[in-house]
Design an enzyme around this catalytic site. Structure first.
Site, PDB file in Angstrom:
ATOM      1  N   ASN A  53      59.684 -26.060  -0.794  1.00 36.50           N
ATOM      2  CA  ASN A  53      58.586 -25.159  -1.139  1.00 36.50           C
ATOM      3  C   ASN A  53      58.605 -23.916  -0.253  1.00 36.50           C
ATOM      4  O   ASN A  53      59.035 -23.962   0.896  1.00 36.50           O
ATOM      5  CB  ASN A  53      57.235 -25.877  -0.985  1.00 36.50           C
ATOM      6  CG  ASN A  53      57.138 -27.078  -1.915  1.00 36.50           C
ATOM      7  OD1 ASN A  53      57.876 -27.173  -2.888  1.00 36.50           O
ATOM      8  ND2 ASN A  53      56.247 -28.003  -1.592  1.00 36.50           N
ATOM      9  N   ASP A  91      55.749 -21.995   0.082  1.00 37.33           N
ATOM     10  CA  ASP A  91      54.347 -21.593   0.163  1.00 37.33           C
ATOM     11  C   ASP A  91      53.719 -21.742   1.548  1.00 37.33           C
ATOM     12  O   ASP A  91      52.578 -21.348   1.762  1.00 37.33           O
ATOM     13  CB  ASP A  91      53.505 -22.388  -0.854  1.00 37.33           C
ATOM     14  CG  ASP A  91      53.721 -23.906  -0.735  1.00 37.33           C
ATOM     15  OD1 ASP A  91      53.889 -24.403   0.404  1.00 37.33           O
ATOM     16  OD2 ASP A  91      53.705 -24.588  -1.773  1.00 37.33           O
ATOM     17  N   HIS A 137      64.428 -23.326   1.178  1.00 34.40           N
ATOM     18  CA  HIS A 137      64.529 -22.156   0.295  1.00 34.40           C
ATOM     19  C   HIS A 137      63.799 -20.946   0.854  1.00 34.40           C
ATOM     20  O   HIS A 137      63.484 -20.020   0.125  1.00 34.40           O
ATOM     21  CB  HIS A 137      63.988 -22.514  -1.095  1.00 34.40           C
ATOM     22  CG  HIS A 137      64.819 -23.538  -1.813  1.00 34.40           C
ATOM     23  ND1 HIS A 137      64.337 -24.348  -2.803  1.00 34.40           N
ATOM     24  CD2 HIS A 137      66.132 -23.871  -1.655  1.00 34.40           C
ATOM     25  CE1 HIS A 137      65.306 -25.142  -3.236  1.00 34.40           C
ATOM     26  NE2 HIS A 137      66.395 -24.884  -2.544  1.00 34.40           N
ATOM     27  N   CYS A 142      65.099  -7.391   4.754  1.00 33.11           N
ATOM     28  CA  CYS A 142      65.680  -6.165   4.209  1.00 33.11           C
ATOM     29  C   CYS A 142      67.162  -6.396   3.932  1.00 33.11           C
ATOM     30  O   CYS A 142      67.907  -6.786   4.822  1.00 33.11           O
ATOM     31  CB  CYS A 142      65.493  -5.006   5.184  1.00 33.11           C
ATOM     32  SG  CYS A 142      66.300  -3.492   4.613  1.00 33.11           S
ATOM     33  N   CYS A 194      69.186  -3.600   6.245  1.00 32.83           N
ATOM     34  CA  CYS A 194      69.313  -3.664   7.708  1.00 32.83           C
ATOM     35  C   CYS A 194      69.014  -5.049   8.275  1.00 32.83           C
ATOM     36  O   CYS A 194      69.191  -5.284   9.468  1.00 32.83           O
ATOM     37  CB  CYS A 194      68.404  -2.626   8.376  1.00 32.83           C
ATOM     38  SG  CYS A 194      66.652  -3.041   8.349  1.00 32.83           S
ATOM     39  N   CYS A 218      61.609  -0.398   3.377  1.00 32.87           N
ATOM     40  CA  CYS A 218      61.688  -1.137   4.637  1.00 32.87           C
ATOM     41  C   CYS A 218      61.079  -0.310   5.763  1.00 32.87           C
ATOM     42  O   CYS A 218      61.299   0.898   5.857  1.00 32.87           O
ATOM     43  CB  CYS A 218      63.161  -1.443   4.933  1.00 32.87           C
ATOM     44  SG  CYS A 218      63.457  -2.104   6.591  1.00 32.87           S
ATOM     45  N   SER A 268      61.553 -33.532  -8.450  1.00 33.04           N
ATOM     46  CA  SER A 268      62.341 -34.223  -9.464  1.00 33.04           C
ATOM     47  C   SER A 268      63.827 -34.171  -9.111  1.00 33.04           C
ATOM     48  O   SER A 268      64.653 -34.750  -9.795  1.00 33.04           O
ATOM     49  CB  SER A 268      62.104 -33.594 -10.840  1.00 33.04           C
ATOM     50  OG  SER A 268      62.364 -32.214 -10.785  1.00 33.04           O
ATOM     51  N   LEU A 275      50.761 -37.921  -5.503  1.00 27.96           N
ATOM     52  CA  LEU A 275      50.884 -37.785  -4.051  1.00 27.96           C
ATOM     53  C   LEU A 275      49.525 -37.718  -3.379  1.00 27.96           C
ATOM     54  O   LEU A 275      49.358 -38.170  -2.246  1.00 27.96           O
ATOM     55  CB  LEU A 275      51.679 -36.519  -3.727  1.00 27.96           C
ATOM     56  CG  LEU A 275      53.160 -36.597  -4.114  1.00 27.96           C
ATOM     57  CD1 LEU A 275      53.758 -35.207  -4.183  1.00 27.96           C
ATOM     58  CD2 LEU A 275      53.909 -37.445  -3.116  1.00 27.96           C
TER      59      LEU A 275
HETATM   60 ZN   LIG Z   1      65.799  -2.142   6.367  1.00 29.98          ZN
END
Ligand SMILES: [Zn+2]
Length: 286
Positions: free
Chosen positions: A112, A114, A129, A137, A140, A188, A231, A273
């Protein structure tokens, strides 16, 4: 006639007992997925991009090669961020934090993005992930806070967003392309390039090798692997189940609905859960 084997709640109680015995042995490595966060109102995204779920998941290739696709991603993400930012950890997240505080966990790996494990009290969480709370960025390499980006985006886009009648009950919104194209993206803070990407792994992108190795190390040292709310359709998570099974490390899976790892599981609970984890924490961690 002999009595039929007990079914339903009895079978679940037996499995909870088995799960509790396994977890009580300690060194449990948790691998969690989207199912753990659905009770927090986060839709079970078909991907990890954090955009609204009705859309086809953004791929790394589109994000990096198609400026218009990237622009529309950020416009949708700007709207979807309200929902992510407002989410709170649920009883399942807090139970994992309690089990960890009780010394029963050898690590927490989550698919997750989050941040709710951490908000629920877990420490040293490996975000397989990545996390939506920060940006990276592509030019850079600067890593910056998503909340800070949101402030800049709000300044650049006063009044941008769906009308109330364009938001459906689960918070999703369909914005016309013309509206999306009117969104103003910012650059950026360090290099100024229009190259910001949420620090999450898109479809078509590989998880950084050092992060994978860190997870393998956790699994290799585990007393057991506990899959929560996944899953296991994505290989980036499933490979840890395969690794544990290969090493003879017991695998437990708690998920509502079938999973790709069921045949590898020593303990399998097809249950919510929000019920199983608090019950487990009450038995073992309080
Ligand atoms: Zn940058």
């Amino acid at each position: 006639m002999t009595a039929a084997p007990a079914a339903g709640p009895r079978a679940d109680a037996t499995s909870l007992e088995e799960l509790a015995e396994l977890v009580d042995e300690g060194d449990v490595v948790v691998l969690s997925g989207a199912g753990l966060s659905t009770d927090s109102g986060i839709p079970d995204y078909r991907g990890v991009t954090g955009t609204l779920r009705r859309h086809t998941p953004m791929t790394y290739q589109t994000f990096t090669r198609d400026p218009r696709g990237r622009h529309r991603y950020w416009a949708r993400s700007f709207v979807g961020w309200r929902q992510i930012r407002g989410a709170r950890p649920n009883a399942g997240h807090r139970a994992v934090g309690d089990l960890q505080a009780a010394g029963l966990l050898g690590g927490v790996i989550t698919q997750n993005v989050d941040g709710l494990h951490q908000a629920g009290g877990a420490r040293d969480v490996v975000e397989l992930h990545g996390g939506l709370d920060r940006t990276v960025c592509l030019n850079c390499g600067d890593v910056a806070s998503r909340a800070g980006l949101d402030e800049r985006l709000q300044e650049a886009n006063p009044g941008f967003g769906p009308r109330v009648d364009e938001v459906n009950p689960d918070g999703d919104a369909e914005l016309p392309d013309a509206v999306l194209d009117g969104f103003v993206m910012v650059g950026c803070l360090v290099c100024g390039e229009q190259a910001l990407k949420p620090d999450v792994v898109f479809f078509g992108e590989t998880v950084p090798r050092d992060r994978v190795d860190q997870c393998f190390e956790l699994v290799d040292a585990a007393g057991s692997l506990l899959v929560l709310g996944s899953s296991l359709t994505v290989m980036s998570g499933y490979r840890f189940v395969l690794r544990a099974a290969k090493l003879g490390i017991p695998v437990a899976i708690v998920n509502a609905g079938p999973t790709r790892g069921d045949a590898k599981a020593d303990v399998r609970l097809d249950a919510p859960l929000g019920e199983v984890l608090p019950a487990l924490a009450t038995r073992l961690a309080r």
